[in-house]
Design a protein around this motif. Structure first.
Motif, PDB file in Angstrom:
ATOM      1  N   GLY A 191      -6.309   2.755  -5.966  1.00  0.00           N
ATOM      2  CA  GLY A 191      -6.357   2.447  -7.392  1.00  0.00           C
ATOM      3  C   GLY A 191      -5.066   2.790  -8.105  1.00  0.00           C
ATOM      4  O   GLY A 191      -4.226   3.532  -7.592  1.00  0.00           O
ATOM      5  N   LEU A 192      -4.926   2.231  -9.282  1.00  0.00           N
ATOM      6  CA  LEU A 192      -3.708   2.425 -10.082  1.00  0.00           C
ATOM      7  C   LEU A 192      -3.486   3.879 -10.475  1.00  0.00           C
ATOM      8  O   LEU A 192      -2.355   4.359 -10.474  1.00  0.00           O
ATOM      9  CB  LEU A 192      -3.788   1.590 -11.355  1.00  0.00           C
ATOM     10  N   SER A 193      -4.543   4.567 -10.822  1.00  0.00           N
ATOM     11  CA  SER A 193      -4.381   5.920 -11.349  1.00  0.00           C
ATOM     12  C   SER A 193      -3.915   6.930 -10.307  1.00  0.00           C
ATOM     13  O   SER A 193      -3.354   7.963 -10.658  1.00  0.00           O
ATOM     14  CB  SER A 193      -5.680   6.402 -11.993  1.00  0.00           C
ATOM     15  N   ASP A 194      -4.134   6.621  -9.029  1.00  0.00           N
ATOM     16  CA  ASP A 194      -3.775   7.578  -7.984  1.00  0.00           C
ATOM     17  C   ASP A 194      -2.479   7.269  -7.247  1.00  0.00           C
ATOM     18  O   ASP A 194      -2.207   7.861  -6.203  1.00  0.00           O
ATOM     19  CB  ASP A 194      -4.919   7.687  -6.969  1.00  0.00           C
ATOM     20  N   ILE A 195      -1.691   6.340  -7.762  1.00  0.00           N
ATOM     21  CA  ILE A 195      -0.415   6.079  -7.079  1.00  0.00           C
ATOM     22  C   ILE A 195       0.714   6.813  -7.785  1.00  0.00           C
ATOM     23  O   ILE A 195       0.642   7.105  -8.976  1.00  0.00           O
ATOM     24  CB  ILE A 195      -0.085   4.575  -6.981  1.00  0.00           C
ATOM     25  N   SER A 196       1.718   7.122  -7.013  1.00  0.00           N
ATOM     26  CA  SER A 196       2.905   7.769  -7.564  1.00  0.00           C
ATOM     27  C   SER A 196       4.121   7.188  -6.852  1.00  0.00           C
ATOM     28  O   SER A 196       3.995   6.580  -5.781  1.00  0.00           O
ATOM     29  CB  SER A 196       2.850   9.282  -7.335  1.00  0.00           C
ATOM     30  N   MET A 197       5.263   7.383  -7.431  1.00  0.00           N
ATOM     31  CA  MET A 197       6.492   6.888  -6.819  1.00  0.00           C
ATOM     32  C   MET A 197       6.718   7.545  -5.457  1.00  0.00           C
ATOM     33  O   MET A 197       7.177   6.897  -4.523  1.00  0.00           O
ATOM     34  CB  MET A 197       7.688   7.113  -7.745  1.00  0.00           C
ATOM     35  N   SER A 198       6.368   8.815  -5.326  1.00  0.00           N
ATOM     36  CA  SER A 198       6.568   9.488  -4.035  1.00  0.00           C
ATOM     37  C   SER A 198       5.637   8.912  -2.965  1.00  0.00           C
ATOM     38  O   SER A 198       6.042   8.730  -1.815  1.00  0.00           O
ATOM     39  CB  SER A 198       6.374  10.999  -4.167  1.00  0.00           C
ATOM     40  N   LYS A 199       4.393   8.585  -3.332  1.00  0.00           N
ATOM     41  CA  LYS A 199       3.469   7.955  -2.374  1.00  0.00           C
ATOM     42  C   LYS A 199       3.972   6.566  -1.973  1.00  0.00           C
ATOM     43  O   LYS A 199       3.881   6.175  -0.810  1.00  0.00           O
ATOM     44  CB  LYS A 199       2.068   7.838  -2.974  1.00  0.00           C
ATOM     45  N   ILE A 200       4.476   5.838  -2.949  1.00  0.00           N
ATOM     46  CA  ILE A 200       5.008   4.506  -2.673  1.00  0.00           C
ATOM     47  C   ILE A 200       6.205   4.604  -1.738  1.00  0.00           C
ATOM     48  O   ILE A 200       6.300   3.865  -0.754  1.00  0.00           O
ATOM     49  CB  ILE A 200       5.373   3.779  -3.985  1.00  0.00           C
ATOM     50  N   ALA A 201       7.105   5.529  -2.032  1.00  0.00           N
ATOM     51  CA  ALA A 201       8.292   5.710  -1.192  1.00  0.00           C
ATOM     52  C   ALA A 201       7.896   6.065   0.237  1.00  0.00           C
ATOM     53  O   ALA A 201       8.443   5.511   1.199  1.00  0.00           O
ATOM     54  CB  ALA A 201       9.195   6.791  -1.785  1.00  0.00           C
ATOM     55  N   LYS A 202       6.950   6.967   0.379  1.00  0.00           N
ATOM     56  CA  LYS A 202       6.501   7.372   1.711  1.00  0.00           C
ATOM     57  C   LYS A 202       5.916   6.179   2.458  1.00  0.00           C
ATOM     58  O   LYS A 202       6.237   5.949   3.627  1.00  0.00           O
ATOM     59  CB  LYS A 202       5.471   8.490   1.602  1.00  0.00           C
ATOM     60  N   ARG A 203       5.075   5.396   1.792  1.00  0.00           N
ATOM     61  CA  ARG A 203       4.453   4.225   2.428  1.00  0.00           C
ATOM     62  C   ARG A 203       5.506   3.187   2.820  1.00  0.00           C
ATOM     63  O   ARG A 203       5.390   2.528   3.839  1.00  0.00           O
ATOM     64  CB  ARG A 203       3.426   3.621   1.475  1.00  0.00           C
ATOM     65  N   ALA A 204       6.543   3.043   1.997  1.00  0.00           N
ATOM     66  CA  ALA A 204       7.596   2.060   2.256  1.00  0.00           C
ATOM     67  C   ALA A 204       8.681   2.591   3.191  1.00  0.00           C
ATOM     68  O   ALA A 204       9.629   1.878   3.505  1.00  0.00           O
ATOM     69  CB  ALA A 204       8.228   1.621   0.936  1.00  0.00           C
ATOM     70  N   ASN A 205       8.537   3.838   3.631  1.00  0.00           N
ATOM     71  CA  ASN A 205       9.537   4.494   4.482  1.00  0.00           C
ATOM     72  C   ASN A 205      10.918   4.532   3.828  1.00  0.00           C
ATOM     73  O   ASN A 205      11.933   4.246   4.452  1.00  0.00           O
ATOM     74  CB  ASN A 205       9.623   3.815   5.861  1.00  0.00           C
ATOM     75  N   LEU A 206      10.907   4.885   2.559  1.00  0.00           N
ATOM     76  CA  LEU A 206      12.136   5.001   1.783  1.00  0.00           C
ATOM     77  C   LEU A 206      12.122   6.338   1.050  1.00  0.00           C
ATOM     78  O   LEU A 206      11.082   6.960   0.900  1.00  0.00           O
ATOM     79  CB  LEU A 206      12.228   3.875   0.750  1.00  0.00           C
ATOM     80  N   SER A 207      13.266   6.730   0.554  1.00  0.00           N
ATOM     81  CA  SER A 207      13.304   7.934  -0.276  1.00  0.00           C
ATOM     82  C   SER A 207      12.885   7.552  -1.698  1.00  0.00           C
ATOM     83  O   SER A 207      13.049   6.402  -2.120  1.00  0.00           O
ATOM     84  CB  SER A 207      14.703   8.539  -0.293  1.00  0.00           C
ATOM     85  N   SER A 208      12.357   8.514  -2.422  1.00  0.00           N
ATOM     86  CA  SER A 208      11.977   8.260  -3.813  1.00  0.00           C
ATOM     87  C   SER A 208      13.175   7.809  -4.628  1.00  0.00           C
ATOM     88  O   SER A 208      13.054   6.953  -5.511  1.00  0.00           O
ATOM     89  CB  SER A 208      11.361   9.510  -4.445  1.00  0.00           C
ATOM     90  N   ALA A 209      14.335   8.356  -4.325  1.00  0.00           N
ATOM     91  CA  ALA A 209      15.553   7.990  -5.061  1.00  0.00           C
ATOM     92  C   ALA A 209      15.884   6.512  -4.881  1.00  0.00           C
ATOM     93  O   ALA A 209      16.373   5.858  -5.814  1.00  0.00           O
ATOM     94  CB  ALA A 209      16.720   8.853  -4.601  1.00  0.00           C
ATOM     95  N   THR A 210      15.585   5.979  -3.707  1.00  0.00           N
ATOM     96  CA  THR A 210      15.870   4.561  -3.449  1.00  0.00           C
ATOM     97  C   THR A 210      15.064   3.666  -4.381  1.00  0.00           C
ATOM     98  O   THR A 210      15.563   2.649  -4.873  1.00  0.00           O
ATOM     99  CB  THR A 210      15.563   4.206  -1.975  1.00  0.00           C
TER     100      THR A 210
END
Length: 190
Positions: free
Chosen positions: A24-43
């Motif tokens: 869901g929308l409320s439980d996503i964060s940039m750090s979770k997205i970065a981890k899932r995409a195999n990228l750093s949050s800074a990227t």
């Protein structure tokens, strides 16, 4: 300034969509997205100013893909009935071929975030579809009702069939699609 890589942008979009569909929308964060995409949050911040910017761009990206599919092969040579049927078939094809996109749009469109981000501007993507419906009304083929109302009677039955299909209630086969096409046409024709 870092060079932007389209594959990283797509990986961020895909990871975001997957996470939204899972938690869901409320439980996503940039750090979770970065981890899932195999990228750093800074990227991610090279590509997007913040989470809202990313969500807006993802939403617009998916809506553009959907609108292109929905109006595919719609032209003035078709009768109003054929146009409505083609629109419904195109919609079903998009939904069945792009379950993640569809689920993302469903979740995002009912979110309070939608109003906050003022995303109603995407309606311009569907102008050709609205023009076909307007022409159908002018020719006397369709009920003289609001165009959005008429399109709703074509689009929502397709989404309900797709949802039932995805939940395993029944298959979205040709017979069922033909049934809802007939029922929708009967509901909107003059």
């Amino acid at each position: 300034m870092r060079h932007k890589d389209d594959s990283k942008n797509e990986a961020i979009f895909q990871a975001t969509m997957e996470l939204i569909n899972e938690v869901g929308l409320s439980d996503i964060s940039m750090s979770k997205i970065a981890k899932r995409a195999n990228l750093s949050s800074a990227t991610i911040y090279v590509y997007f100013a913040n989470k809202e910017d990313m969500l807006v761009k993802l939403y617009i990206n998916v809506k553009e893909k959907m609108s292109r599919q929905m109006i595919h092969e719609l032209d003035d040579s078709l009768s109003t009935q054929e146009l409505c049927e083609r629109f419904m078939r195109n919609s079903m094809k998009f939904i069945l071929d792009n379950k993640d996109y569809f689920m993302f749009l469903e979740q995002f469109s009912t979110s309070p975030l939608m109003d906050k981000l003022c995303l109603e501007d995407t309606a311009t993507m569907f102008i050709p579809l609205h023009e076909f419906i307007e022409k159908g009304k002018q020719k006397g083929d369709l009920k003289p009702l609001d165009t959005v109302f008429l399109l709703t009677y074509c689009y929502f039955p397709v989404t309900q069939l797709a949802k039932a299909h995805f939940k395993g209630r029944f298959e979205a086969n040709e017979d069922r699609l033909q049934q809802i096409i007939r029922m929708s046409w009967d509901a909107i024709r003059l």
